[in-house]
Design an enzyme around this catalytic site. Sequence first.
Site, short mmCIF file in Angstrom:
data_model
loop_
_atom_site.label_atom_id
_atom_site.label_comp_id
_atom_site.label_asym_id
_atom_site.label_seq_id
_atom_site.Cartn_x
_atom_site.Cartn_y
_atom_site.Cartn_z
N ASP A 24 -80.94 10.68 74.54
CA ASP A 24 -82.28 11.30 74.59
C ASP A 24 -82.38 12.15 75.86
OD1 ASP A 24 -85.14 11.80 74.09
OD2 ASP A 24 -84.95 10.14 72.69
N HIS A 68 -84.80 16.51 71.87
CA HIS A 68 -84.42 15.30 72.62
C HIS A 68 -82.97 15.39 73.11
CE1 HIS A 68 -88.08 12.94 71.93
NE2 HIS A 68 -88.12 13.48 70.73
N GLU A 117 -89.53 15.78 66.56
CA GLU A 117 -90.14 16.38 67.75
C GLU A 117 -89.26 17.47 68.38
OE1 GLU A 117 -92.76 12.57 69.21
OE2 GLU A 117 -90.69 12.63 69.91
C1 ACM Z 1 -90.29 9.28 67.02
O1 ACM Z 1 -91.05 8.35 67.31
N1 ACM Z 1 -90.30 10.41 67.73
C2 ACM Z 1 -89.36 9.18 65.91
#
Ligand code: ACM
Length: 546
Positions: A205, A275, A339
């Site tokens: 991440d 991410h 995201e």
């Molecule tokens: C998430 O909670 N962004 C998958």
Amino acid sequence: MATRGGTRLTLAIMFAMANLLTCAQATANYEVVPIPDNIEIKEGKPFVLDGSTTIVCTNDDPQLRKNATMLAGYIKDITGMDLPVSQGNLFTGKPQGKTILLSSELLSDNPEAYQINVTPDIIMIGGASPAGNFYGIQTFRKSIPVEKGKSIEFPQVNISDSPQFGYRGAHFDVARHFFPADSVKTYIDMMALHNMNRLHWHLTDDQGWRLPLKKHPELITKGSVRRGTCIGKDFSSCDSIPYGGFYTSAEIQDVINYAADRYITIIPEIDLPGHMLAALTAHPDLGCTGGPYELWTIWGVADDVLCAGNEGVYNLLDDVLTEVAEIFPSEYIHIGGDECPKDRWKACPKCQAKIVELGFTDDEHSSKEEKLQSHVMSFATDVLARQGKKIIGWDEILEGGLPDNAVVMSWRGAEGGQKAAGMGHDAIMAPYTHYYLDYYQSKDTENEPLSIGGYIPLSKSYSFEPYEGISPENRQHILGVQANLWTEYIHTFDHAQYMVLPRWAALSEVQWSDPKSRDFDAFKQRLSRLQDHYKLNGYNYSNRQE
Ligand code: ACM
Ligand code: ZN
């Protein structure tokens, strides 16, 4: 002639002896978590488990033999009794003395099904496979009262049981905070206690890359230690204490094997194309702006993502995913997709040129940038398909079109899973409304450890209906249910355990048990006995039961 005092003394001794006798015995309770499908108690003499009992396998399958050793370990931990596992002498049809027989030849359509039959001399734990036998062992183990030094009475019974869902998952974010291999192994033991079989390991991440890859060691050397971490929820602060961690290749292999011995498949996640600040820190040329980048010290959604117009990104993804597929035996690899803001791509000449090259335009379903993300996800899917793997992605992969065979992990509620199933895709339900276990489990937030926010009490986790909004013909597409543990605010493994226990117990009944048996008050009774097993194993857990 007996005196009055002497009579009283004799009575007292007799009473004490009777007490000793009753205290020396405890009775098994088959109403465990998750509650089995059928429990038929029968009249008659119970099986008494004591030190003279032997554990015997009915075949020489090495997995069954590992199960036998595991069962002996559980019994020792719970009762203190050290039962022999008969490794050499297979069951010949004439047990010598009291025996716990393990088999993996039960006839059932469901390989995870099991039966337990208790008679005065034999306890038979039969699975439709070694995995099924293992779940029988879990039920048996949880039925034993945690009271050392006593022999245990098992009432005669026929239990038959099988899970509702084949995918029973728990997710663990080791990127925001790092949890060493030993903690991951304890997490796996905790999962086994709840009959779970998929560990979704979130390994990369914005705040750290934890998975070593032979072809790209720089992802660890440059991407695993951040210069500090924000303090609490103040994103303008930084403690300036370097924070990091990563697993060695040997540890990764050890964890995969440890999980496999407990019938748990590890599904690694390489979250892309958002991410990805850890990869960008190691490879600034792979971002739209060219950087410089650094590992994030705060939480949230970063604007900087992989540049989808840069050939180097595709080369890196090819290398990374090929190696990930070689390391992990799982049929599925999770490639994230959540995201991923499109601001950088909108402003990036390379991304825009790629959009033109691919002929993408905005339409009523998706923007051209969403289609570009879908292109990246399809590329990753193809790399993994060449290695014989299928992909799972967060529900954002529904935007811009998703590859054939892609499994949708529904997190922004259940709608993504419902939509995927309607389109003929498989889906896993991990809705934030019920299973984001970084949320508070009590309204009394003052007296709870810092959480990301929200409120998901035990009763809410217990109340999820996986098939709600799914037509009967599409139910086959719901593979199962999962809880997620994001660790921005979870710094210690003790805290991680506190967040998942006992909400995993509620989850496990949704994953495993027949929905007709759903009853929150009865569940809480069962939970109180399961908590004795939490204590015995030294698991930290919450007493909140809102
Ligand atoms: C998430 O909670 N962004 C998958
Ligand atoms: Zn770009």
